[in-house]
Design an enzyme around this catalytic site. Structure first.
Site, short mmCIF file in Angstrom:
data_model
loop_
_atom_site.label_atom_id
_atom_site.label_comp_id
_atom_site.label_asym_id
_atom_site.label_seq_id
_atom_site.Cartn_x
_atom_site.Cartn_y
_atom_site.Cartn_z
N SER A 153 0.94 -1.14 0.01
CA SER A 153 -0.07 0.04 0.16
C SER A 153 0.85 1.36 -0.04
CB SER A 153 -0.81 0.06 1.08
OG SER A 153 -1.41 1.40 1.49
N TYR A 166 -2.06 -1.58 10.47
CA TYR A 166 -2.39 -1.70 9.06
C TYR A 166 -0.84 -1.24 8.17
CZ TYR A 166 -4.14 -1.49 4.35
OH TYR A 166 -4.29 -1.56 2.88
N1 LIG Z 1 -8.61 0.04 -1.15
C1 LIG Z 1 -7.68 0.70 -0.96
O1 LIG Z 1 -7.73 1.75 -0.51
C2 LIG Z 1 -6.21 -0.16 -0.81
C3 LIG Z 1 -5.12 0.52 -0.72
C4 LIG Z 1 -3.82 -0.07 -0.51
C5 LIG Z 1 -3.97 -1.44 -0.46
N2 LIG Z 1 -5.05 -2.15 -0.43
C6 LIG Z 1 -5.04 -3.60 -0.38
O2 LIG Z 1 -5.89 -4.45 -1.38
C7 LIG Z 1 -6.18 -5.55 -0.91
C8 LIG Z 1 -7.62 -5.74 -1.26
O3 LIG Z 1 -8.32 -4.84 -0.64
P1 LIG Z 1 -9.64 -4.03 -1.24
O4 LIG Z 1 -9.51 -2.69 -1.03
O5 LIG Z 1 -10.04 -4.57 -2.44
O6 LIG Z 1 -10.59 -4.38 -0.07
P2 LIG Z 1 -11.92 -5.60 0.19
O7 LIG Z 1 -12.81 -5.36 -0.94
O8 LIG Z 1 -12.29 -5.56 1.50
O9 LIG Z 1 -11.13 -7.03 -0.45
C9 LIG Z 1 -10.40 -7.55 0.70
C10 LIG Z 1 -10.29 -9.01 0.42
O10 LIG Z 1 -9.79 -9.83 1.01
C11 LIG Z 1 -10.40 -11.02 1.49
N3 LIG Z 1 -10.05 -11.42 2.99
C12 LIG Z 1 -9.90 -10.47 3.93
N4 LIG Z 1 -9.82 -11.25 5.22
C13 LIG Z 1 -9.73 -12.44 4.47
C14 LIG Z 1 -9.61 -13.79 5.29
N5 LIG Z 1 -9.28 -13.91 6.49
N6 LIG Z 1 -9.61 -15.08 4.56
C15 LIG Z 1 -9.80 -14.96 3.27
N7 LIG Z 1 -9.89 -13.87 2.42
C16 LIG Z 1 -9.98 -12.64 3.32
C17 LIG Z 1 -12.18 -10.53 1.39
O11 LIG Z 1 -12.43 -11.54 1.12
P3 LIG Z 1 -13.72 -12.18 2.13
O12 LIG Z 1 -14.21 -11.38 3.05
O13 LIG Z 1 -14.79 -13.05 1.31
O14 LIG Z 1 -13.11 -13.40 3.04
C18 LIG Z 1 -11.83 -9.65 0.25
O15 LIG Z 1 -11.87 -10.47 -0.91
C19 LIG Z 1 -6.13 -5.64 0.53
O16 LIG Z 1 -4.63 -6.55 1.00
C20 LIG Z 1 -5.69 -4.25 0.74
O17 LIG Z 1 -4.94 -4.02 2.17
C21 LIG Z 1 -6.27 -1.63 -0.81
#
Ligand SMILES: NC(=O)c1ccc[n+]([C@@H]2O[C@H](COP(=O)([O-])OP(=O)(O)OC[C@H]3O[C@@H](n4cnc5c(N)ncnc54)[C@H](OP(=O)(O)O)[C@@H]3O)[C@@H](O)[C@H]2O)c1
Length: 263
Positions: A153, A166
């Protein structure tokens, strides 16, 4: 000065094929992971999406003949081991592992009440990818070419006061990605780190998600960069560069304060 992305063009290195890959993507039920799964499948890759929410897994599996879905809990070491072994047995051609699963929760460190959140965050965001790689290392390094994609991130480089653990897990993912890449240099493995900026997903819903990058724009730019720079070590969309390079730019402290005030 060129970004690390633009600086890596050794043609002898292994690199992710731009189509025809088989990708295991735990963390693909929503947000960035789901969007990438759909785009990869649309261009002809097979994607095995993992996550906990069964209804979303079913929906994704029904949406494309190139998408499979498996239930995996990335906070549970047994689930990571067992599901990884099952995916390897059923899809032995898997050549890309994308460790997308993550959680982001606010913490108030003025009392001890944050501990449960901190431990859960370390378990999913840091132990998750470590355990995942342990379950895949022998399988993938035995291949002539394979790719590990990690997800850090912009907050790995310029932390957000509201989410200290985080931020720390994402700094750790960055360090792991660099050190793993060096150790794996003698194998056919490529290690690529996605470094997203704030993107509009449900990761941490809050009043300020409107200032974040629209998901479709992030996905477009990321897929374009992956295809244009197949030997990249980091995938940096333009929006993340101020966070990624704040220390080098001399404005890290000021940017940290701006981020803290914006919440
Ligand atoms: N959005 C942002 O601003 C941002 C910025 C920087 C980095 N990121 C990173 O990008 C990645 C995806 O995030 P997103 O923004 O797309 O959010 P999101 O829509 O909440 O996606 C998170 C994903 O992780 C899965 N997950 C969480 N805990 C889990 C567990 N215990 N077991 C299996 N799967 C799990 C969720 O699936 P289930 O709930 O179905 O298990 C979901 O598919 C993350 O690593 C996040 O830190 C996001």
């Amino acid at each position: 000065m060129p970004s690390r992305l633009e600086a890596t063009t050794d043609e002898t290195e292994a690199h992710m094929r731009t189509t025809g890959s088989t990708i295991f993507l735990p963390g693909g039920t929503s947000g960035i992971g789901r969007g990438l799964a759909e785009r990869f499948a649309a261009r002809g890759d097979r994607v095995i999406v993992g996550g906990r929410r069964q209804e979303l897994l079913d929906e994704l599996a029904a949406s494309s003949p190139l998408i499979e879905a498996v239930r995996i809990d990335m906070s549970d070491p047994a689930s990571i081991r067992e599901v990884s072994a099952a995916v390897q047995a059923r899809f032995p051609e898997t050549d890309v592992l994308l460790a997308m699963a993550g959680i982001m929760r606010p913490e108030d460190v003025t009392t001890g009440g944050f501990l449960e959140t901190a431990e859960a965050t370390v378990t999913t965001n840091l132990l998750g990818p470590i355990r995942l790689w342990a379950a895949w290392a022998a399988f993938l390094t035995a291949k002539e070419e394979a790719t590990l994609i990690t997800v850090s991130s912009g907050l790995a480089f310029t932390p957000l006061a509201l989410t200290p653990t985080y931020d720390a897990t994402k700094s750790a993912v960055h360090a792991l990605s660099d050190a793993w890449r060096l150790q794996l240099a003698g194998t056919g493995m490529q290690v690529v780190e996605l470094v997203p900026p704030a993107v509009q997903t449900a990761l941490m819903p809050g009043p300020n998600t409107a200032h974040a990058m629209p998901l479709a724009e992030y996905l477009d730019e990321t897929v374009r960069l992956l295809e244009a720079h197949p030997d990249a070590t980091e995938v940096l969309v333009e929006r993340v560069k101020p966070l990624r390079f704040s220390e080098r730019n001399g404005d890290r402290d000021a940017l940290m304060r701006t981020l803290a005030d914006a919440r």
